[in-house]
Design an enzyme around this catalytic site. Structure first.
Site, mmCIF file in Angstrom:
data_model
loop_
_atom_site.group_PDB
_atom_site.id
_atom_site.type_symbol
_atom_site.label_atom_id
_atom_site.label_comp_id
_atom_site.label_asym_id
_atom_site.label_seq_id
_atom_site.Cartn_x
_atom_site.Cartn_y
_atom_site.Cartn_z
ATOM 1 N N LEU A 8 8.095 0.311 -9.947
ATOM 2 C CA LEU A 8 7.727 1.483 -10.752
ATOM 3 C C LEU A 8 6.696 2.351 -10.040
ATOM 4 C CD1 LEU A 8 7.528 0.005 -14.373
ATOM 5 C CD2 LEU A 8 9.479 0.972 -13.149
ATOM 6 N N GLN A 10 4.895 4.618 -6.645
ATOM 7 C CA GLN A 10 5.267 5.868 -5.966
ATOM 8 C C GLN A 10 6.397 5.636 -4.972
ATOM 9 O OE1 GLN A 10 2.482 7.463 -3.083
ATOM 10 N NE2 GLN A 10 3.499 9.444 -3.030
ATOM 11 N N TYR A 139 -8.947 -2.372 0.976
ATOM 12 C CA TYR A 139 -7.523 -2.071 1.200
ATOM 13 C C TYR A 139 -7.162 -2.273 2.676
ATOM 14 C CZ TYR A 139 -3.259 0.847 1.236
ATOM 15 O OH TYR A 139 -1.969 1.328 1.367
HETATM 16 C C1 VAH Z 1 -3.674 5.525 -0.011
HETATM 17 N N1 VAH Z 1 -1.488 6.617 -0.100
HETATM 18 O O1 VAH Z 1 -4.150 6.639 0.010
HETATM 19 C C2 VAH Z 1 -2.176 5.375 0.249
HETATM 20 C C3 VAH Z 1 -1.934 5.106 1.704
HETATM 21 C C4 VAH Z 1 -2.289 6.007 3.956
HETATM 22 C C5 VAH Z 1 -2.643 6.142 2.574
HETATM 23 O O2 VAH Z 1 -2.297 3.825 2.069
HETATM 24 O O3 VAH Z 1 -4.333 4.536 -0.216
#
Ligand code: VAH
Length: 314
Positions: A8, A10, A139
């Site tokens: 679901l 992006q 991340y």
């Molecule tokens: C983000 N759209 O902004 C994701 C992606 C490269 C960016 O990892 O975290």
């Protein structure tokens, strides 16, 4: 048969549609932590799966006799910075579960990394395929660890793992959730709605970007490539566009001349953006499996504005 987690999201929402068009709708099982209100079983199989629940993920993969897992369920950069422990649990717990299912059932495996896997001391221009990766976000830590984990499952257990380092992805079907590059999607919606946008990313901040059609084609092309020709696996640099907010504004003003761009910089997301490259080098992906993006900034802008306007007409 392919099981997609994060169906679901992006990427997941459009990947499921693209895969169903390509391989037949009954061969693609969408899974996510919840069902859409307007879910329609006729679109193809969908199951509720929390990727941190190994038994459930294994059970659904076995029941549908899948041969491939495309693992997209994750928290993105800005959201992960706000709740880092939860991000670790989902991003790493989900990944290791998906890899274990792939090992147990001998499945082909795809999961994306990101330009977020690079850090402040990574070369920012023409960032090499192989270079230093010391990201300063949860991340980024998840993405580097994920790349290493996927390569480990290939080297140690022979799982056919493959991945790409996605740039910021621009799309009009499902909004991104909690990314740093999301401004590049918001700017098109605001341009159509208000002919103006206030960017939370500062002027002159370059990041790699790509239109979703190119991203979906890249996933399918990589997964169909001859594995014996792959020197790298997790994960390939791929990009289409390197742009800063002013570049988006200029491209939009070709269609909406009165469009106005202003700034209200968000220090958290600005710091994340500045720790990432300006422009990465995609040559390894081109050499090893023929990666080629079709959309540059102008071609994307033309299509994106038309598609967003069409959404508002409905
Ligand atoms: C983000 N759209 O902004 C994701 C992606 C490269 C960016 O990892 O975290």
């Amino acid at each position: 048969k392919i099981l997609v987690t994060g169906a679901l999201g992006q990427i997941g929402s459009e990947l499921v549609t693209k895969l169903r068009e390509t391989y037949g709708k009954d061969n693609v099982i969408g899974t996510d932590i919840k069902k859409r209100e307007d879910h329609n079983d006729a679109d193809g199989p969908f199951e509720i799966v929390d990727v941190t629940d190994y038994d459930r993920l294994f059970e659904v993969s076995k029941e549908y006799e899948v041969d491939t897992i495309m693992h997209l369920a994750a928290l993105l950069s800005a959201k992960a910075e706000a709740i880092p422990k939860k991000a670790w649990d989902l991003n790493m717990g989900g990944l290791v579960n998906a890899l274990e299912v792939a090992r147990e059932l001998d499945l082909q495996f795809f999961t994306p990394s990101s330009i977020g896997a690079f850090g402040p001391n990574t070369p920012k221009d023409d960032t090499p395929q192989d270079t230093i990766q010391r990201p300063t976000t949860m991340y980024g830590v998840n993405k580097v660890a994920g790349e290493l984990l996927c390569d480990y499952y290939f080297a140690r257990f022979g799982v056919d793992t493959r991945g790409v380092r996605f740039p910021g992805l621009i799309s009009y079907v499902t909004p991104p959730g909690g990314g740093t590059t999301d401004y590049s999607v918001e700017i098109y919606y605001e341009a159509v709605k208000n002919k103006a946008y206030i960017s939370y990313i500062g002027e002159g901040t370059f990041m790699d970007m790509m239109y979703m059609p190119d991203a979906l084609n890249a996933i399918i092309q990589l997964m169909e490539a001859d594995g014996s020709k792959l020197v790298h696996r997790n994960a390939f640099n791929i990009s289409a566009i390197s742009a800063e907010p002013e570049d988006f504004a200029k491209a939009i003003q070709k269609y909406i001349p009165e469009f106005k761009l202003d700034y209200d910089v968000d220090p958290v997301r600005q710091e994340i953006a500045e720790s990432w490259p300006n422009r990465i080098d995609s040559s390894a992906a081109t050499e090893e499996w023929g990666f080629k993006a079709e959309y540059d900034l102008d071609k994307m802008t033309k299509d994106m504005l038309a598609q967003v306007e069409a959404k508002f007409q409905k």
